[in-house]
Design a protein around this motif. Structure first.
Motif, PDB file in Angstrom:
ATOM      1  N   ASN A  49      -7.366 -38.719  -2.230  1.00  0.00           N
ATOM      2  CA  ASN A  49      -7.423 -37.480  -0.909  1.00  0.00           C
ATOM      3  C   ASN A  49      -8.772 -37.595  -0.283  1.00  0.00           C
ATOM      4  O   ASN A  49      -9.781 -37.655  -0.963  1.00  0.00           O
ATOM      5  CB  ASN A  49      -7.079 -36.152  -1.318  1.00  0.00           C
ATOM      6  CG  ASN A  49      -5.914 -35.836  -1.738  1.00  0.00           C
ATOM      7  OD1 ASN A  49      -4.916 -36.152  -1.141  1.00  0.00           O
ATOM      8  ND2 ASN A  49      -5.654 -35.809  -3.122  1.00  0.00           N
ATOM      9  N   PHE A  51     -11.711 -35.667   2.258  1.00  0.00           N
ATOM     10  CA  PHE A  51     -12.033 -34.175   3.021  1.00  0.00           C
ATOM     11  C   PHE A  51     -13.223 -34.584   3.662  1.00  0.00           C
ATOM     12  O   PHE A  51     -14.193 -35.120   2.960  1.00  0.00           O
ATOM     13  CB  PHE A  51     -11.981 -33.101   1.990  1.00  0.00           C
ATOM     14  CG  PHE A  51     -10.785 -33.162   0.967  1.00  0.00           C
ATOM     15  CD1 PHE A  51      -9.649 -32.242   1.742  1.00  0.00           C
ATOM     16  CD2 PHE A  51     -10.769 -33.582  -0.075  1.00  0.00           C
ATOM     17  CE1 PHE A  51      -8.405 -32.161   1.053  1.00  0.00           C
ATOM     18  CE2 PHE A  51      -9.403 -33.467  -0.895  1.00  0.00           C
ATOM     19  CZ  PHE A  51      -8.462 -32.725  -0.429  1.00  0.00           C
ATOM     20  N   GLU A  56     -13.050 -27.257   2.304  1.00  0.00           N
ATOM     21  CA  GLU A  56     -11.787 -28.002   2.525  1.00  0.00           C
ATOM     22  C   GLU A  56     -11.093 -28.412   1.198  1.00  0.00           C
ATOM     23  O   GLU A  56     -10.054 -28.216   1.195  1.00  0.00           O
ATOM     24  CB  GLU A  56     -11.832 -28.979   3.625  1.00  0.00           C
ATOM     25  CG  GLU A  56     -10.444 -29.554   4.205  1.00  0.00           C
ATOM     26  CD  GLU A  56     -10.448 -31.044   5.105  1.00  0.00           C
ATOM     27  OE1 GLU A  56      -9.583 -31.311   5.439  1.00  0.00           O
ATOM     28  OE2 GLU A  56     -11.795 -31.235   5.219  1.00  0.00           O
ATOM     29  N   THR A  59     -10.376 -25.717  -1.494  1.00  0.00           N
ATOM     30  CA  THR A  59      -9.146 -24.936  -0.754  1.00  0.00           C
ATOM     31  C   THR A  59      -7.808 -25.524  -0.714  1.00  0.00           C
ATOM     32  O   THR A  59      -6.696 -24.953  -1.252  1.00  0.00           O
ATOM     33  CB  THR A  59      -9.124 -24.338   0.777  1.00  0.00           C
ATOM     34  OG1 THR A  59     -10.651 -23.654   0.638  1.00  0.00           O
ATOM     35  CG2 THR A  59      -8.196 -23.846   1.130  1.00  0.00           C
ATOM     36  N   GLN A  60      -7.818 -26.840  -0.546  1.00  0.00           N
ATOM     37  CA  GLN A  60      -6.531 -27.658  -0.516  1.00  0.00           C
ATOM     38  C   GLN A  60      -6.046 -28.320  -1.756  1.00  0.00           C
ATOM     39  O   GLN A  60      -4.847 -28.482  -1.804  1.00  0.00           O
ATOM     40  CB  GLN A  60      -6.744 -28.547   0.677  1.00  0.00           C
ATOM     41  CG  GLN A  60      -6.713 -28.019   2.026  1.00  0.00           C
ATOM     42  CD  GLN A  60      -6.571 -29.131   3.102  1.00  0.00           C
ATOM     43  OE1 GLN A  60      -6.252 -30.124   2.908  1.00  0.00           O
ATOM     44  NE2 GLN A  60      -7.001 -28.972   4.380  1.00  0.00           N
TER      45      GLN A  60
END
Length: 334
Positions: A49, A51, A56, A59-60
Motif C-alpha cells: 500500500n 500513502f 492516512e 488510519t487506513q
C-alpha cells in the motif's frame, strides 16, 4: 508475523522496504512518502500500500506492529514519538537524532510507552566489519593500539537537498562518519576525548571533508576520515595491535586481510577471509524483527546510538572551537 509500515521512500526507505518484502515472517503493510512519483512506484513494485501521509496510513491500515522511520535526520524525533504514541515498536535510521537532548528524549519516551526502539547502525552487520571484530575479540592481533578508518564519496543529494543544510543534517560527521564511530566504539569501548578538523565553514559548497582523532578510555587512538569530495564510494579500515594488523579496503577484491606476526620465526602470515556476500541491511532488519518476536536485546541498542550521537557532536564542537572536547561519562550506559 510483524506488519511493518515504512515512512520515507528515499534511498534508505527503498532499501528497508525491499528487505521487508523478502522476509517470510514480515508483512510490508505500506509505504509513506509525500512524493507520489517516488513512493507510488516503489509501493507498486513491492506489491504494498502507498500513502501520502503518516496519518492516512495509520488510519487506513488494519494492522501495524512496527514503524520504520527512514526520514531526514531532523524529522526522526517527530515520527519516533508519533509511533510510540500509537504503541508501535520503532526502527529509526541513524543518526538517532540531530541533538543529544532529542536522542535522550526519544529513548526515554519509547521506554515510557513500552515500545522497543532500534537504530540502524548497519556497519555492525557488514561481514567484513563483523570479521574484524571477531579477530580483535579472539586476540589474534594482540592488544590493539591504533585504528584508521576512511569513508566517503560524492556529496549526497536527496529530498529538498537537506544534506546541504548543516543545521538539519549535521553534515558529514553526524550523517556518515558516525558509522565508523559506532563500529570503533563497539570494538574498543567508550571515547574519552575528541579532536577534529574539517572544511566546514571554509568551503562548504557541496564539498566536505573531516578528520577526527578519538582517544578511548582504554588508551586506544583512532583516526577517522570522512569525505564528500570524491567520485565513487569507498571505505577503508586498518587496526594495528602488538601482534598483527587488520586491513580492509573496499576498492580491493580481497575483502579483509589480517597479517599476524608469528613468534617462532618473527615472520608474517597472511590470513585472508571472504565472508558471505549477504545484504547487511536485510540482516540488520531481520535481526530487529527477531528481537521483537523473542523480546531480545539487539546487537546495537538505542543507548549505543545515543553514544554515537554524543561522540559525533563532540567532534562538531571541536571543529567549531578548534579545541579538544572531553566526553563526560553518561548516566545512560550502552
Amino acid at each position: 508475523m510483524q506488519h511493518v509500515l515504512v515512512i520515507g521512500a528515499g534511498t534508505m526507505g527503498s532499501v528497508h522496504a525491499s528487505s521487508y518484502a523478502k522476509m517470510e515472517n514480515v508483512e510490508l503493510a505500506g509505504i509513506v512518502d509525500i512524493r507520489k512519483q517516488i513512493g507510488g512506484p516503489l509501493a507498486a513494485k513491492l506489491n504494498t500500500n502507498y500513502f501520502t501521509s503518516f496519518e492516512e496510513a495509520v488510519t487506513q491500515l488494519p494492522r501495524i506492529d512496527v514503524i520504520d522511520v527512514c526520514l531526514p535526520t531532523y524529522l526522526h524525533k517527530k515520527y519516533v514519538l508519533k509511533a510510540a504514541d500509537l504503541g508501535k515498536h520503532v526502527i529509526c535510521e541513524k543518526p538517532l537524532a540531530r541533538t543529544k537532548e532529542d536522542a535522550k528524549e526519544m529513548i526515554g519516551y519509547c521506554k515510557e510507552k513500552g515500545v522497543k526502539l532500534f537504530v540502524g547502525h548497519v556497519l555492525r552487520f557488514f561481514p567484513e566489519y563483523v570479521k574484524a571484530k571477531e579477530i580483535i575479540d579472539k586476540n589474534e592481533i594482540g592488544k590493539p593500539a591504533m585504528a584508521r578508518t576512511t569513508r566517503g564519496g560524492i556529496f549526497p543529494t536527496a529530498w529538498n537537498d537537506w544534506y546541504a543544510d548543516y543545521k538539519n543534517s549535521g553534515g558529514l560527521v553526524l550523517d556518515m562518519i558516525i558509522h565508523d564511530i559506532d563500529f570503533l566504539r563497539w570494538c574498543f569501548g567508550d571515547v574519552k576525548r575528541v579532536y577534529a578538523k574539517s572544511v566546514l565553514g571554509r568551503s562548504f559548497n557541496r564539498i566536505d571533508y573531516a578528520l577526527l582523532t578519538l582517544r578511548f578510555e582504554n588508551g586506544m587512538i583512532a583516526h577517522v576520515e570522512g569525505t564528500w569530495a570524491h567520485e565513487g564510494f569507498s571505505t577503508y579500515l586498518e587496526i594495528a595491535g602488538d601482534n598483527g594488523i587488520i586491513e580492509f579496503d573496499s576498492k580491493k577484491e580481497k575483502s579483509i586481510y589480517a597479517q599476524i606476526r608469528q613468534k617462532e620465526n618473527g615472520g608474517g602470515v597472511a590470513v585472508p577471509s571472504s565472508p558471505l556476500k549477504e545484504n547487511p541491511y536485510y540482516q540488520e532488519l531481520a535481526h530487529f524483527m527477531e528481537c521483537i518476536e523473542n523480546d531480545r536485546e539487539p546487537i546495537v541498542t538505542a543507548e549505543d546510538a545515543l553514544k554515537a550521537v554524543e561522540i559525533s557532536l563532540a567532534a562538531l564542537e571541536s571543529i567549531e572551537t578548534g579545541k579538544v572536547v572531553e566526553i563526560k561519562p553518561s548516566l545512560t550506559h550502552a
